[in-house]
Every structure is written in C-alpha cells, then in structure tokens.
Write a protein that holds these residues in place. Structure first.
Motif, mmCIF file in Angstrom:
data_model
loop_
_atom_site.group_PDB
_atom_site.id
_atom_site.type_symbol
_atom_site.label_atom_id
_atom_site.label_comp_id
_atom_site.label_asym_id
_atom_site.label_seq_id
_atom_site.Cartn_x
_atom_site.Cartn_y
_atom_site.Cartn_z
ATOM 1 N N GLU A 13 0.886 -1.381 0.171
ATOM 2 C CA GLU A 13 -0.092 0.019 0.076
ATOM 3 C C GLU A 13 0.783 1.279 0.056
ATOM 4 N N PHE A 14 2.029 1.291 -0.721
ATOM 5 C CA PHE A 14 2.936 2.350 -0.587
ATOM 6 C C PHE A 14 2.038 3.634 -1.183
ATOM 7 N N SER A 15 1.244 3.602 -2.222
ATOM 8 C CA SER A 15 1.064 4.831 -2.955
ATOM 9 C C SER A 15 -0.161 5.359 -1.938
ATOM 10 N N LYS A 16 -0.610 4.726 -1.032
ATOM 11 C CA LYS A 16 -1.839 4.854 -0.269
ATOM 12 C C LYS A 16 -1.059 5.703 0.871
ATOM 13 N N LEU A 17 0.029 5.129 1.475
ATOM 14 C CA LEU A 17 0.671 5.549 2.719
ATOM 15 C C LEU A 17 1.592 6.761 2.184
ATOM 16 N N MET A 18 1.896 6.979 1.003
ATOM 17 C CA MET A 18 2.482 8.305 0.772
ATOM 18 C C MET A 18 1.210 9.268 0.827
ATOM 19 N N LYS A 19 0.015 9.052 0.362
ATOM 20 C CA LYS A 19 -1.047 10.183 0.449
ATOM 21 C C LYS A 19 -1.163 10.717 1.576
ATOM 22 N N LEU A 20 -1.176 9.432 2.621
ATOM 23 C CA LEU A 20 -1.419 9.730 3.992
ATOM 24 C C LEU A 20 -0.483 10.811 4.563
#
Length: 81
Positions: A13-20
């Motif tokens: 979920e790296f992209s999601k974590l970057m957005k967070l």
C-alpha cells in the motif's frame, strides 16, 4: 496522528501511505513488531530540523552564559583505581 503498518503492508500500500503522509499523517513502518522507518511530509522534516537547530542554539547560549568551572583535565587512567 500516527499510523503504524508492517513492512509487508507498506510494500502493498505504498501509494496510499504516501498520500496519508502528504496529508500530514505520520506513518511508522515496523519490521517484526519493531518500528524501523517513519514516513512524513518533507515540510514536517524541515520543521523538525528547524526545531532541533533552535533547541541546540538555546542550549549553546545557556552553556556559554554559565561560568566556567575550571575543573582539572582528566585522563583515561584517572577513571581506574
């Protein structure tokens, strides 16, 4: 707020974590239950660096304002009986 995720979940979920992180949330990545990495916005890292620099400057100013104790110089041998 801090979100904690495992390394395996961070990989998925790296992209999601970057957005967070971009939205201001800190993300801590763990490996075997131990925190290893923190993902934050760059502005947060700059703010932390500035905060630490200001604290260091305050400490240095305080130490420079105190009188010197003129203690004797110690060698390694002085610590052993």
């Amino acid at each position: 707020m801090v979100k904690t995720v495992s390394a395996a979940q961070a990989n998925r979920e790296f992209s999601k974590l970057m957005k967070l992180a971009e939205s201001g949330e800190r993300v801590v990545v763990t490996s075997r239950g131990q925190p290893k990495v923190q993902i934050t916005r760059i502005e947060d890292a700059d703010a932390e660096r500035t905060r630490r620099r200001e604290a260091f400057d305050r400490m240095t100013e305080r130490l420079n304002s105190q009188p010197a104790l003129n203690l004797p110089r110690l060698t390694r041998d002085d610590f052993y009986d």
